[in-house]
Write a protein that holds these residues in place. Structure first.
Motif, PDB file in Angstrom:
ATOM      1  N   VAL A  97      39.314 -15.453 -40.885  1.00  0.00           N
ATOM      2  CA  VAL A  97      39.114 -16.478 -42.118  1.00  0.00           C
ATOM      3  C   VAL A  97      39.124 -17.750 -41.453  1.00  0.00           C
ATOM      4  O   VAL A  97      38.230 -18.631 -41.682  1.00  0.00           O
ATOM      5  N   VAL A  98      40.273 -18.227 -40.614  1.00  0.00           N
ATOM      6  CA  VAL A  98      40.556 -19.477 -40.388  1.00  0.00           C
ATOM      7  C   VAL A  98      39.460 -19.978 -39.385  1.00  0.00           C
ATOM      8  O   VAL A  98      39.027 -21.144 -39.407  1.00  0.00           O
ATOM      9  N   THR A  99      39.251 -19.092 -38.553  1.00  0.00           N
ATOM     10  CA  THR A  99      37.940 -19.269 -37.649  1.00  0.00           C
ATOM     11  C   THR A  99      36.715 -19.676 -38.158  1.00  0.00           C
ATOM     12  O   THR A  99      35.847 -20.643 -37.919  1.00  0.00           O
ATOM     13  N   VAL A 100      36.353 -19.008 -39.131  1.00  0.00           N
ATOM     14  CA  VAL A 100      35.104 -19.045 -40.012  1.00  0.00           C
ATOM     15  C   VAL A 100      35.117 -20.378 -40.540  1.00  0.00           C
ATOM     16  O   VAL A 100      34.014 -21.190 -40.679  1.00  0.00           O
ATOM     17  N   LEU A 101      36.200 -20.624 -41.373  1.00  0.00           N
ATOM     18  CA  LEU A 101      36.107 -21.899 -42.047  1.00  0.00           C
ATOM     19  C   LEU A 101      36.102 -23.163 -41.029  1.00  0.00           C
ATOM     20  O   LEU A 101      35.518 -23.915 -41.532  1.00  0.00           O
ATOM     21  N   LEU A 102      36.739 -23.049 -40.177  1.00  0.00           N
ATOM     22  CA  LEU A 102      36.926 -24.241 -39.198  1.00  0.00           C
ATOM     23  C   LEU A 102      35.581 -24.215 -38.544  1.00  0.00           C
ATOM     24  O   LEU A 102      35.038 -25.631 -38.317  1.00  0.00           O
ATOM     25  N   THR A 103      34.869 -23.439 -38.132  1.00  0.00           N
ATOM     26  CA  THR A 103      33.729 -23.313 -37.435  1.00  0.00           C
ATOM     27  C   THR A 103      32.670 -23.992 -38.550  1.00  0.00           C
ATOM     28  O   THR A 103      31.698 -24.808 -38.257  1.00  0.00           O
ATOM     29  N   LEU A 104      32.535 -23.665 -39.633  1.00  0.00           N
ATOM     30  CA  LEU A 104      31.499 -24.014 -40.776  1.00  0.00           C
ATOM     31  C   LEU A 104      31.707 -25.497 -41.300  1.00  0.00           C
ATOM     32  O   LEU A 104      31.050 -26.451 -41.294  1.00  0.00           O
ATOM     33  N   ALA A 105      33.341 -25.941 -41.335  1.00  0.00           N
ATOM     34  CA  ALA A 105      33.459 -27.251 -41.677  1.00  0.00           C
ATOM     35  C   ALA A 105      33.523 -28.129 -40.365  1.00  0.00           C
ATOM     36  O   ALA A 105      33.142 -29.306 -40.861  1.00  0.00           O
ATOM     37  N   LEU A 106      33.883 -27.812 -39.455  1.00  0.00           N
ATOM     38  CA  LEU A 106      34.023 -28.982 -38.452  1.00  0.00           C
ATOM     39  C   LEU A 106      32.857 -28.348 -37.108  1.00  0.00           C
ATOM     40  O   LEU A 106      32.907 -29.243 -35.951  1.00  0.00           O
ATOM     41  N   GLY A 107      32.511 -27.396 -37.097  1.00  0.00           N
ATOM     42  CA  GLY A 107      31.364 -26.929 -35.923  1.00  0.00           C
ATOM     43  C   GLY A 107      30.420 -28.065 -35.756  1.00  0.00           C
ATOM     44  O   GLY A 107      30.393 -28.073 -34.624  1.00  0.00           O
ATOM     45  N   GLY A 108      29.735 -28.245 -36.703  1.00  0.00           N
ATOM     46  CA  GLY A 108      28.232 -29.301 -36.259  1.00  0.00           C
ATOM     47  C   GLY A 108      28.855 -30.592 -35.662  1.00  0.00           C
ATOM     48  O   GLY A 108      28.280 -30.937 -34.460  1.00  0.00           O
ATOM     49  N   THR A 109      30.072 -31.332 -36.027  1.00  0.00           N
ATOM     50  CA  THR A 109      30.582 -32.403 -35.285  1.00  0.00           C
ATOM     51  C   THR A 109      31.042 -32.072 -33.946  1.00  0.00           C
ATOM     52  O   THR A 109      30.729 -32.870 -32.820  1.00  0.00           O
ATOM     53  N   VAL A 110      31.864 -30.955 -33.869  1.00  0.00           N
ATOM     54  CA  VAL A 110      32.308 -30.688 -32.495  1.00  0.00           C
ATOM     55  C   VAL A 110      31.293 -30.264 -31.437  1.00  0.00           C
ATOM     56  O   VAL A 110      31.222 -31.000 -30.182  1.00  0.00           O
ATOM     57  N   LEU A 111      30.276 -29.587 -31.998  1.00  0.00           N
ATOM     58  CA  LEU A 111      29.160 -29.151 -31.114  1.00  0.00           C
ATOM     59  C   LEU A 111      28.440 -30.334 -30.663  1.00  0.00           C
ATOM     60  O   LEU A 111      28.142 -30.746 -29.303  1.00  0.00           O
ATOM     61  N   LYS A 112      28.180 -31.277 -31.447  1.00  0.00           N
ATOM     62  CA  LYS A 112      27.460 -32.795 -31.199  1.00  0.00           C
ATOM     63  C   LYS A 112      28.346 -33.438 -30.074  1.00  0.00           C
ATOM     64  O   LYS A 112      27.877 -33.901 -29.158  1.00  0.00           O
ATOM     65  N   ALA A 113      29.635 -33.478 -30.137  1.00  0.00           N
ATOM     66  CA  ALA A 113      30.643 -34.321 -29.349  1.00  0.00           C
ATOM     67  C   ALA A 113      30.279 -33.510 -27.895  1.00  0.00           C
ATOM     68  O   ALA A 113      30.524 -34.046 -26.975  1.00  0.00           O
ATOM     69  N   LEU A 114      30.564 -32.160 -28.066  1.00  0.00           N
ATOM     70  CA  LEU A 114      30.548 -31.396 -26.711  1.00  0.00           C
ATOM     71  C   LEU A 114      29.230 -31.925 -25.820  1.00  0.00           C
ATOM     72  O   LEU A 114      29.180 -32.150 -24.830  1.00  0.00           O
ATOM     73  N   ARG A 115      28.207 -31.550 -26.664  1.00  0.00           N
ATOM     74  CA  ARG A 115      26.869 -31.715 -25.862  1.00  0.00           C
ATOM     75  C   ARG A 115      26.462 -33.005 -25.529  1.00  0.00           C
ATOM     76  O   ARG A 115      25.992 -33.154 -24.543  1.00  0.00           O
ATOM     77  N   ARG A 116      26.956 -34.122 -26.370  1.00  0.00           N
ATOM     78  CA  ARG A 116      26.739 -35.422 -25.908  1.00  0.00           C
ATOM     79  C   ARG A 116      27.580 -35.712 -24.543  1.00  0.00           C
ATOM     80  O   ARG A 116      27.196 -36.547 -23.795  1.00  0.00           O
ATOM     81  N   ALA A 117      29.021 -35.162 -24.747  1.00  0.00           N
ATOM     82  CA  ALA A 117      29.673 -35.393 -23.586  1.00  0.00           C
ATOM     83  C   ALA A 117      29.014 -34.971 -22.036  1.00  0.00           C
ATOM     84  O   ALA A 117      29.140 -35.539 -21.020  1.00  0.00           O
ATOM     85  N   THR A 118      28.661 -33.726 -22.335  1.00  0.00           N
ATOM     86  CA  THR A 118      27.742 -32.986 -21.275  1.00  0.00           C
ATOM     87  C   THR A 118      26.683 -33.790 -20.701  1.00  0.00           C
ATOM     88  O   THR A 118      26.262 -33.747 -19.550  1.00  0.00           O
ATOM     89  N   ARG A 119      25.872 -34.394 -21.616  1.00  0.00           N
ATOM     90  CA  ARG A 119      24.754 -35.068 -21.440  1.00  0.00           C
ATOM     91  C   ARG A 119      25.113 -36.447 -20.349  1.00  0.00           C
ATOM     92  O   ARG A 119      24.417 -36.582 -19.715  1.00  0.00           O
ATOM     93  N   ARG A 120      26.111 -36.975 -21.202  1.00  0.00           N
ATOM     94  CA  ARG A 120      26.440 -38.392 -20.594  1.00  0.00           C
ATOM     95  C   ARG A 120      27.180 -37.999 -19.180  1.00  0.00           C
ATOM     96  O   ARG A 120      26.962 -38.751 -18.330  1.00  0.00           O
ATOM     97  N   ALA A 121      27.910 -36.910 -19.019  1.00  0.00           N
ATOM     98  CA  ALA A 121      28.296 -36.705 -17.817  1.00  0.00           C
ATOM     99  C   ALA A 121      27.200 -36.099 -16.615  1.00  0.00           C
ATOM    100  O   ALA A 121      27.665 -36.171 -15.526  1.00  0.00           O
ATOM    101  N   ALA A 122      26.378 -35.587 -17.180  1.00  0.00           N
ATOM    102  CA  ALA A 122      24.981 -35.397 -16.214  1.00  0.00           C
ATOM    103  C   ALA A 122      25.530 -34.459 -15.330  1.00  0.00           C
ATOM    104  O   ALA A 122      25.299 -34.632 -13.998  1.00  0.00           O
TER     105      ALA A 122
END
Length: 309
Positions: free
Chosen positions: A250-275
């Motif tokens: 339940v905790v994993t589902v709630l955190l994924t739905l609440a913060l998942g979009g922001t964390v995914l964008k941050a991780l993808r932005r970091a990998t793109r900038r790191a090239a």
């Protein structure tokens, strides 16, 4: 043609962002992951097939050997991915950063009633950065968190394997380059719930064998048929660990739905900038430059200055 001084935006194909995976799965990486997973499956499941008169029928004695074998196997995964040109210094640095973040998240819940917020970060990291990165990250994060919380014991190498599988499975989910937004979050939340329960179930194989000789309907009986021991194991999971596994899900589902979009964008932005996938190109500094066009050749100061009389 673009006007002078402007930057061309490129075509739609050039602007399309492709997924970046610091740890790509080449043939050597697949072989290394298959080997460490086979060792893990054997380490978790061998008591089910041990004869009743075996001298060692629990995981209490094999944990040091498993840990000693697991560390070189993790190094083998890293070396294999380096050989497959998928891992460099920037990827190793990101493993360290995310492992430290995961280790810092684990004490927040301290495992109380199954509340472990580090699971959602491991799932999201494995999704963005691939299965090879995920397995190494999950194992290293669990090792670092055990050192941080004082949770070093015979269960630690098994936790490292189980968390590595959780993150690796997230990297194997479908649609890494197409699925975005709410459908992706729903997929990750569903996977996080299932993985949270399976993590507890797999870890039960480590502690359940310690209950032999208790003459109960859920205790492990060395030498009994596999089917009968598995029936007792299912009863053991339902009676003891389900109250921890469901809150973790339940905790994993709630955190994924609440913060998942922001964390995914941050991780993808970091990998793109790191090239991570960019290939270094070296140019010859002594190469001759193109001559200045004759029509645009700058005039000398004396020629451009009007003649003084």
């Amino acid at each position: 043609m673009s006007a002078p001084g402007t930057v061309s935006k490129g075509t739609a194909a050039e602007r399309r962002v492709r997924p970046v995976r610091p740890v790509r799965l080449g043939p050597r990486s697949v072989a290394a992951l298959a080997l460490v997973s086979a060792v893990g499956v054997a380490a978790f499941g061998w008591p089910l097939f041990a004869p009743g008169d075996a001298g060692v029928t629990t995981h209490a004695a094999d944990a040091p050997w498993l840990f000693a074998a697991l560390l070189p196997l993790l190094i083998a995964v890293v070396v294999a991915t380096i050989a497959d040109t998928g891992l460099d210094a920037k990827s190793i640095a990101m493993i360290g950063v995310l492992a430290a973040a995961g280790a810092a998240l684990r004490p927040l819940g301290a495992g109380t009633a199954g509340i472990e917020p580090m699971f959602f970060l491991m799932v999201l990291s494995g999704r963005v950065l691939g299965p090879g990165f995920g397995f190494v990250l999950g194992s290293v994060s669990m090792f670092a968190s055990a050192l941080l919380t004082g949770g070093v014991g015979p269960w630690m190498p098994f936790q490292m394997l189980a968390m590595g599988w959780v993150s690796m499975g997230a990297g194997l989910l479908p649609g890494p380059s197409r699925l975005r937004g709410r459908p992706e979050l729903a997929l990750l939340a569903a996977y996080g719930a299932v993985a949270s329960v399976l993590y507890g179930t797999v870890m039960n194989l480590q502690g359940w064998t310690l209950m032999q000789g208790m003459a109960t309907g859920i205790s492990y009986v060395p030498g009994d048929p596999v089917g009968e021991n598995l029936a007792r194991f299912v009863a053991y999971c339902l009676a003891t660990s389900l109250g921890w596994d469901l809150p973790r899900a339940v905790v994993t589902v709630l955190l994924t739905l609440a913060l998942g979009g922001t964390v995914l964008k941050a991780l993808r932005r970091a990998t793109r900038r790191a090239a991570f996938d960019a290939t270094a190109v070296f140019e010859d500094p002594t190469a001759a430059r193109e001559p200045w066009p004759q029509s645009e050749e700058p005039q000398s100061a004396s020629a451009s200055r009007p003649e003084q009389r």
